[in-house]
Design a protein around this motif. Sequence first.
Motif, short mmCIF file in Angstrom:
data_model
loop_
_atom_site.label_atom_id
_atom_site.label_comp_id
_atom_site.label_asym_id
_atom_site.label_seq_id
_atom_site.Cartn_x
_atom_site.Cartn_y
_atom_site.Cartn_z
N UNK A 95 0.82 -1.20 0.00
CA UNK A 95 0.00 0.00 0.00
C UNK A 95 0.86 1.26 0.00
N UNK A 96 1.91 1.27 0.83
CA UNK A 96 2.80 2.43 0.87
C UNK A 96 3.48 2.66 -0.48
N UNK A 97 3.95 1.58 -1.09
CA UNK A 97 4.61 1.71 -2.40
C UNK A 97 3.60 2.21 -3.44
N UNK A 98 2.39 1.67 -3.41
CA UNK A 98 1.37 2.10 -4.37
C UNK A 98 0.99 3.56 -4.15
N UNK A 99 0.86 3.98 -2.91
CA UNK A 99 0.51 5.37 -2.63
C UNK A 99 1.63 6.33 -3.03
N UNK A 100 2.86 5.92 -2.83
CA UNK A 100 3.98 6.79 -3.22
C UNK A 100 4.04 6.95 -4.73
N UNK A 101 3.89 5.84 -5.45
CA UNK A 101 3.99 5.93 -6.91
C UNK A 101 2.74 6.56 -7.52
N UNK A 102 1.57 6.17 -7.08
CA UNK A 102 0.34 6.69 -7.67
C UNK A 102 -0.03 8.06 -7.12
N UNK A 103 0.44 8.40 -5.93
CA UNK A 103 0.15 9.70 -5.37
C UNK A 103 0.74 10.82 -6.20
N UNK A 104 1.92 10.59 -6.73
CA UNK A 104 2.54 11.57 -7.60
C UNK A 104 1.72 11.74 -8.87
N UNK A 106 -1.51 11.20 -9.25
CA UNK A 106 -2.75 11.90 -8.92
C UNK A 106 -2.50 13.39 -8.71
N UNK A 107 -1.42 13.72 -7.99
CA UNK A 107 -1.08 15.11 -7.76
C UNK A 107 -0.79 15.85 -9.05
N UNK A 108 -0.03 15.21 -9.94
CA UNK A 108 0.27 15.83 -11.24
C UNK A 108 -1.00 16.01 -12.06
N UNK A 109 -1.91 15.03 -12.02
CA UNK A 109 -3.16 15.13 -12.79
C UNK A 109 -4.00 16.30 -12.31
N UNK A 110 -4.13 16.45 -11.00
CA UNK A 110 -4.92 17.55 -10.45
C UNK A 110 -4.25 18.88 -10.77
N UNK A 111 -2.93 18.93 -10.64
CA UNK A 111 -2.20 20.18 -10.92
C UNK A 111 -2.35 20.57 -12.39
#
Length: 115
Positions: A95-104, A106-111
């Motif tokens: 979960x931590x690995x998935x959140x670290x990779x996918x969180x970026x 998601x953040x880039x998509x919103x930005x």
Amino acid sequence: MASHSHHSDEGEYSGDIPAPQTKGIWRVFLILCVLTAIEFAFAFLMDPSTLRNSIFIVLTLFKAFFIVGEFMHLKHETKSLIWSVLIPTALLVWLLIALITEGTYFGDSVYNYLK
């Protein structure tokens, strides 16, 4: 009236001091020392690459499992208890690995959407 029952094990205590487990402690020390030396050898002798990082992560996970097995006495437990501790831990790491990779992502998509 309340009855008082003594459930203590004072009658079973013989007063003997258990034998020291010096041999086991030295065995654990040597295993951890060798694993750490191998990790240092890979870290300083190999060029930075995914293979080096993978080897380092696998050795670190093996050391962590060994430490938990020895010092937290997990290796003396039943297999079902061992798996009930390991599976949630592995899922948490995933979960931590998935959140670290996918969180970026998601953040880039919103930005980029708000630009």
